[in-house]
Design a protein around this motif. Structure first.
Motif, PDB file in Angstrom:
ATOM      1  N   UNK A  34       0.805  -1.264  -0.122  1.00  0.00           N
ATOM      2  CA  UNK A  34       0.096   0.116  -0.116  1.00  0.00           C
ATOM      3  C   UNK A  34       0.904   1.077   0.103  1.00  0.00           C
ATOM      4  N   UNK A  35       0.988   1.873  -1.138  1.00  0.00           N
ATOM      5  CA  UNK A  35       1.881   3.103  -1.239  1.00  0.00           C
ATOM      6  C   UNK A  35       1.126   4.165  -1.005  1.00  0.00           C
ATOM      7  N   UNK A  36       0.089   4.497  -1.914  1.00  0.00           N
ATOM      8  CA  UNK A  36      -0.777   5.672  -1.652  1.00  0.00           C
ATOM      9  C   UNK A  36      -1.609   5.471  -0.444  1.00  0.00           C
ATOM     10  N   UNK A  37      -1.942   6.634   0.458  1.00  0.00           N
ATOM     11  CA  UNK A  37      -2.991   6.418   1.468  1.00  0.00           C
ATOM     12  C   UNK A  37      -4.233   6.383   0.767  1.00  0.00           C
ATOM     13  N   UNK A  38      -5.135   5.376   1.634  1.00  0.00           N
ATOM     14  CA  UNK A  38      -6.519   5.312   1.151  1.00  0.00           C
ATOM     15  C   UNK A  38      -7.306   5.741   2.071  1.00  0.00           C
ATOM     16  N   UNK A  39      -8.478   6.468   1.617  1.00  0.00           N
ATOM     17  CA  UNK A  39      -9.415   7.033   2.648  1.00  0.00           C
ATOM     18  C   UNK A  39     -10.547   6.015   2.333  1.00  0.00           C
ATOM     19  N   UNK A  40     -11.247   6.176   3.583  1.00  0.00           N
ATOM     20  CA  UNK A  40     -12.810   5.329   3.491  1.00  0.00           C
ATOM     21  C   UNK A  40     -13.597   5.701   4.740  1.00  0.00           C
ATOM     22  N   UNK A  41     -14.747   5.736   4.577  1.00  0.00           N
ATOM     23  CA  UNK A  41     -15.568   6.139   5.663  1.00  0.00           C
ATOM     24  C   UNK A  41     -16.098   4.761   6.402  1.00  0.00           C
ATOM     25  N   UNK A  42     -16.012   4.813   7.664  1.00  0.00           N
ATOM     26  CA  UNK A  42     -16.695   3.776   8.649  1.00  0.00           C
ATOM     27  C   UNK A  42     -17.716   4.162   9.522  1.00  0.00           C
ATOM     28  N   UNK A  43     -18.857   3.765   9.549  1.00  0.00           N
ATOM     29  CA  UNK A  43     -19.900   3.974  10.134  1.00  0.00           C
ATOM     30  C   UNK A  43     -19.976   3.540  11.745  1.00  0.00           C
ATOM     31  N   UNK A  44     -20.368   4.389  12.529  1.00  0.00           N
ATOM     32  CA  UNK A  44     -20.224   3.952  13.889  1.00  0.00           C
ATOM     33  C   UNK A  44     -21.758   3.316  14.398  1.00  0.00           C
ATOM     34  N   UNK A  45     -21.644   1.945  14.590  1.00  0.00           N
ATOM     35  CA  UNK A  45     -22.855   1.368  14.898  1.00  0.00           C
ATOM     36  C   UNK A  45     -23.236   1.738  16.623  1.00  0.00           C
ATOM     37  N   UNK A  46     -24.683   2.068  16.680  1.00  0.00           N
ATOM     38  CA  UNK A  46     -25.083   2.719  18.005  1.00  0.00           C
ATOM     39  C   UNK A  46     -26.346   2.291  17.982  1.00  0.00           C
ATOM     40  N   UNK A  47     -26.567   1.274  18.929  1.00  0.00           N
ATOM     41  CA  UNK A  47     -27.703   0.971  19.212  1.00  0.00           C
ATOM     42  C   UNK A  47     -29.007   1.744  19.704  1.00  0.00           C
ATOM     43  N   UNK A  48     -28.578   2.828  20.224  1.00  0.00           N
ATOM     44  CA  UNK A  48     -29.703   3.936  20.630  1.00  0.00           C
ATOM     45  C   UNK A  48     -30.353   4.519  19.343  1.00  0.00           C
ATOM     46  N   UNK A  49     -29.822   4.330  18.214  1.00  0.00           N
ATOM     47  CA  UNK A  49     -30.547   4.634  16.824  1.00  0.00           C
ATOM     48  C   UNK A  49     -31.588   3.887  16.781  1.00  0.00           C
ATOM     49  N   UNK A  50     -31.739   2.553  16.992  1.00  0.00           N
ATOM     50  CA  UNK A  50     -32.730   1.561  16.633  1.00  0.00           C
ATOM     51  C   UNK A  50     -33.753   1.827  17.794  1.00  0.00           C
ATOM     52  N   UNK A  51     -33.184   2.076  19.125  1.00  0.00           N
ATOM     53  CA  UNK A  51     -34.387   2.393  20.112  1.00  0.00           C
ATOM     54  C   UNK A  51     -35.035   3.619  20.038  1.00  0.00           C
ATOM     55  N   UNK A  52     -34.346   4.526  19.387  1.00  0.00           N
ATOM     56  CA  UNK A  52     -35.325   5.815  18.953  1.00  0.00           C
ATOM     57  C   UNK A  52     -36.278   5.393  17.874  1.00  0.00           C
ATOM     58  N   UNK A  53     -35.811   4.596  17.039  1.00  0.00           N
ATOM     59  CA  UNK A  53     -36.667   4.396  15.684  1.00  0.00           C
ATOM     60  C   UNK A  53     -37.840   3.550  16.135  1.00  0.00           C
ATOM     61  N   UNK A  54     -37.815   3.059  17.425  1.00  0.00           N
ATOM     62  CA  UNK A  54     -38.985   2.351  17.909  1.00  0.00           C
ATOM     63  C   UNK A  54     -40.336   3.143  18.207  1.00  0.00           C
ATOM     64  N   UNK A  55     -39.856   4.630  18.098  1.00  0.00           N
ATOM     65  CA  UNK A  55     -41.122   5.393  18.463  1.00  0.00           C
ATOM     66  C   UNK A  55     -41.291   6.576  17.467  1.00  0.00           C
ATOM     67  N   UNK A  56     -39.931   7.009  16.702  1.00  0.00           N
ATOM     68  CA  UNK A  56     -39.907   7.803  15.612  1.00  0.00           C
ATOM     69  C   UNK A  56     -39.465   7.098  14.515  1.00  0.00           C
ATOM     70  N   UNK A  57     -40.619   6.886  13.549  1.00  0.00           N
ATOM     71  CA  UNK A  57     -40.157   5.800  12.381  1.00  0.00           C
ATOM     72  C   UNK A  57     -39.634   6.988  11.204  1.00  0.00           C
ATOM     73  N   UNK A  58     -38.488   6.792  11.072  1.00  0.00           N
ATOM     74  CA  UNK A  58     -37.917   7.677   9.879  1.00  0.00           C
ATOM     75  C   UNK A  58     -38.052   7.169   8.525  1.00  0.00           C
ATOM     76  N   UNK A  59     -37.670   7.950   7.499  1.00  0.00           N
ATOM     77  CA  UNK A  59     -37.447   7.263   6.131  1.00  0.00           C
ATOM     78  C   UNK A  59     -35.953   7.013   6.052  1.00  0.00           C
TER      79      UNK A  59
END
Ligand code: GDP
Length: 363
Positions: free
Chosen positions: A35-60
């Protein structure tokens, strides 16, 4: 906010980077300097609070917080003198907010180790020595300049000289700057130098497939070393995670159960990196989207609002905030408001991890 993956060649950096970012751009091959050139990427940060919120507020849409990850090619002994691809690596490391160092704790006769044997502490020392030497060079250059300004009566330069000398003494005793306590004015005096050993660091122990909890004595050594030097530790089997990441959801659950993991280790690493960066999350929750936003611990409400849009910081009026516990008790924002639990917070409010909020902004 971005984290850079570093490590000696062949420790599993690219494998981990690819699994974390599901990017095909980074190569993974069994030879140094793949690996010579640095590569960039995006990592999402899983958070179970998101799921708990969507039990009450159902988003698109549900949008977790994300981090930028940079794959910085294999550093080697002598990098500070420009050995290998030395200087280039160092300049990339200077730009990141936190360092993720992958250390090899797995045995595999088919995968060459650059130093001949698996010894994560020696690997950590090799890299740390290079970073210590590079920081010393940076400070040496800065010292001459600061001394000249100090001689002409510049008070800030005087402070800079004293902080540089303090840092140098610490580095000379082979300690990373991470373990040196500086007051805010002192930290500020040297903040523009991009000192690498001052950056927060997470050691990612790349463990064997049959040691996922990292019980191997080598991993214990990494933990003990990290505890002394102000670093965090996470365990992963990069090869296994790369396989898990490629599966569809049903197969993934089955495989995780097979190997005895509650969730992919990548999730743990993403969260640990987030923590290493000193980040927490607040949420915005509406029918369009439920979303986690990263903010630096200790941010005021306007600063946190500025993460959504830089204008929001200056145009901030107030925030309306409730907690996940309130949502779980009252079931809707309307009921939270009716119960008088929706808090109005002003410009001095220090944002708390898990706050669910609306910002009121000047047009
Ligand atoms: P890098 O040079 O640090 O980026 O290392 P790579 O990710 O390219 O990995 C080097 C070699 O080690 C590749 O052949 C990988 O398949 C192998 N490898 C990576 N992680 C693991 C692991 O957890 N276990 C084993 N046995 N091999 C691994």
């Amino acid at each position: 906010m971005e984290a850079g993956i570093v490590g000696l060649p062949n420790v599993g950096k690219s494998t981990l980077f690819n699994a974390l970012t599901c990017s095909v751009a980074a190569q993974s091959a069994n030879y140094p300097f793949c690996t010579i050139e640095p590569n960039e990427g995006i990592v999402s940060v899983p958070d179970d609070r998101l799921k708990r919120i969507t039990e009450f507020i159902v988003p698109q849409k549900i949008i977790p917080a994300a981090l930028k990850l940079v794959d910085i090619a294999g550093i080697v002994k002598g990098a500070a003198e420009g050995e290998g691809l030395g200087n280039k690596f160092l300049s990339h490391i200077r730009q990141v907010d936190a360092i993720m160092q992958v250390v090899r704790c797995f045995e595999d006769p088919d995968v060459t180790h650059v130093a001949g044997n698996v010894d994560p502490i020696a690997d950590i020392d090799t890299i740390e020595t290079e970073l210590v030497l590079a920081d010393m060079q940076t400070l040496e250059n800065a010292l001459g300049k600061a001394q000249r300004s100090a001689r002409s009566g510049d008070k800030e330069a005087l402070l800079r000289v004293s902080v540089i000398e303090k840092c140098n003494a610490h580095l000379e005793s082979e300690q990373p700057l991470r373990t040196l306590t500086l007051n805010p004015a002192e930290s500020n005096a040297i903040s523009s130098y991009g000192l690498m050993t001052a950056k927060p660091i997470l050691y990612v122990a790349n463990v064997d497939e049959n040691d996922l909890e990292g019980k191997h004595p080598l991993v214990e050594k990494v933990r003990a070393h990290a505890a002394k030097s102000g670093a965090g530790v996470a365990c992963v089997c990069a090869k296994l995670e790369a396989e898990i990441a490629e599966l569809d959801e049903a197969d993934r659950a089955e495989m995780l159960a097979d190997v005895g993991l509650a969730e992919p280790s990548l999730n743990v690493i993403a969260r640990e990196t987030y923590r290493t960066l000193g980040l927490q999350s607040y949420f915005t929750a509406g029918e369009k989207e439920v979303r986690a936003w990263p903010f630096a611990i200790g941010s005021t409400a306007p600063q946190a609002a500025g993460v959504i849009h830089s204008d929001f910081e200056h145009k901030f009026i107030r925030a309306e905030i409730y907690s996940l516990a309130d949502l779980e008790e009252y079931k809707s924002e309307k009921e939270i408001r009716a119960a008088g639990k929706l808090r109005a917070e002003g410009k001095a409010y220090i944002m708390q991890d898990g706050d669910i909020c609306h910002f009121l902004i000047n047009p």
